[in-house]
Design a protein around this motif. Sequence first.
Motif: not given
Length: 386
Positions: A182-195, A197-206, A252-257
Motif C-alpha cells: 500500500y503506497v502512502v503519500d508521505t507529505p500529505r500524511s503529515t496531517s493526522p486526519v489524512t494519516f 484515513s490512509n490507515m483505515l484504507y490499509a486496514c480494510g485492504i488487509l 474520530l481520529s483520536r478515538s480510532l488510534c
Amino acid sequence: MSDVDLDISDEEKESTRTDFEKLKLESKGKAVEDKPSTSSPTTDVKKPIIVIVIGMAGSGKTTLMHRLVAHCHETGKRGYVLNLDPAVTNLPYGANIDIRDTVKYKNVMKEYGLGPNGGILTSLNLFATKFDEVVGLVEKRASELDYVLVDTPGQIEIFTWSASGAIITEAFASTFPTVVTYVVDTPRSTSPVTFMSNMLYACGILYKTRLPLMLAFNKTDVTQHEFAVEWMEDFEKFQDAVECDKSYNANLSRSLCLVLDEFYQNLHNVGVSAVTGAGMEKFFQTVDACRVEYMENYRKELDERKKEREAIEEERRRANLAKLERDIAESKGQSVVPASAPKKDVLHNEDDEVTDVREEEEEDYDSEADDDDDEEDDDEKLYRYQ
C-alpha cells in the motif's frame, strides 16, 4: 600341485573375492549418487513473489512501479510486470501483460454508459473473468522469475469491496506467495486526519485480502516518514499531534488510534522515493520478509479455507446423490418428471400414452370458444323476446 600352493591359491581367491565385493559396493553407491531425483521439479523450484502495488490516485504508485522495474534490471533480479490500469495513457515502463491489450476502457464507457470510475471498475471485472489465463502465463515463466510486479488503478474500491479485486488476489495467492504493498503519500500524511484515513484504507485492504501487507511511504525525498512510524508505534504521540485540532474528524481520529494499535502490529513499513530510488533495497528485503510470513501464516489459512470449500462441495454432491437414489427408489423404475419441469414437457396418462400439452391447450381453447358462442346465442334469444 603341493598343499602349500593350494593354500596360497585359496588366500588369493579370498582376497580377490573381498576386493570384488568392495568394488561392487562402491559402484552401487556411486550409482545411487548419480541417480536423478524422482521428486518433481515443480516442488523444488522457488516460486516468484507476487507484489501487488495499491495506492490512492496521486500517491506516486506508477512512478514507484517504474523505479522498481528499473531496480530489478540494475541488480539482476528477474522481474515480470503486469499493468491492470486500463485508463493509464502513458506507461513509463514495459509491461509483459497489459490490460489495455484486452479491454478498451473508452469502449466500455460508451457501451455501458459509465463514467471514468465506473468504466475502470467494469474493465477490471471483465478482465477478471479471464484471470486464470494470466496466472497460467505466469506459471509457465515461474522458474525464470524472482518477482512479479502488479500495477493497479488508483481506485481503492477495487480491493475493498469489488469482486474483481478479490478474484485477482485469491487467484495469485492460491498459487504464489503474494504480498500487498500500500503506497502512502508521505507529505500529505503529515496531517493526522489524512494519516488516519490512509490507515483505515490499509486496514480494510488487509482484512479483505487476508494477505501480508506492507506500507510503502513514498516521496521521502520531500518528507521523511519517521513521524508516521512514531505515530504507529506510540499512540500517545499521535494523540499529541491531533490535540491541536478540535474538528469532528480529529475527534474520530483520536478515538480510532487506540483501535488500530493492534492493527499496526501486523504491518511492515518502509520509506522509499520513486524519484531518487532511495529505499529500494530495503523495499525488496521487506518483500522477502513478507514472503516468509505468507508461508508460515497465510498459506496455512488458505489451505484450510480450501479444505473447507472442498468439504462443503463434497457434502453437496453426497446430498444430491442421496436425493437421486431416493427418487429412483420411489419411482420404482418408472419415468420421473421433475416438479420444476416446464409445461412443454410430456405428461403420462394411466395407459402410459404420451399426450402433448399443446394439444390439450388447444382443446381447452376450443371448448372455451364454444362456451362463448353459446352465451352469445342466449343473448340474441333474450334480445329477440324483449
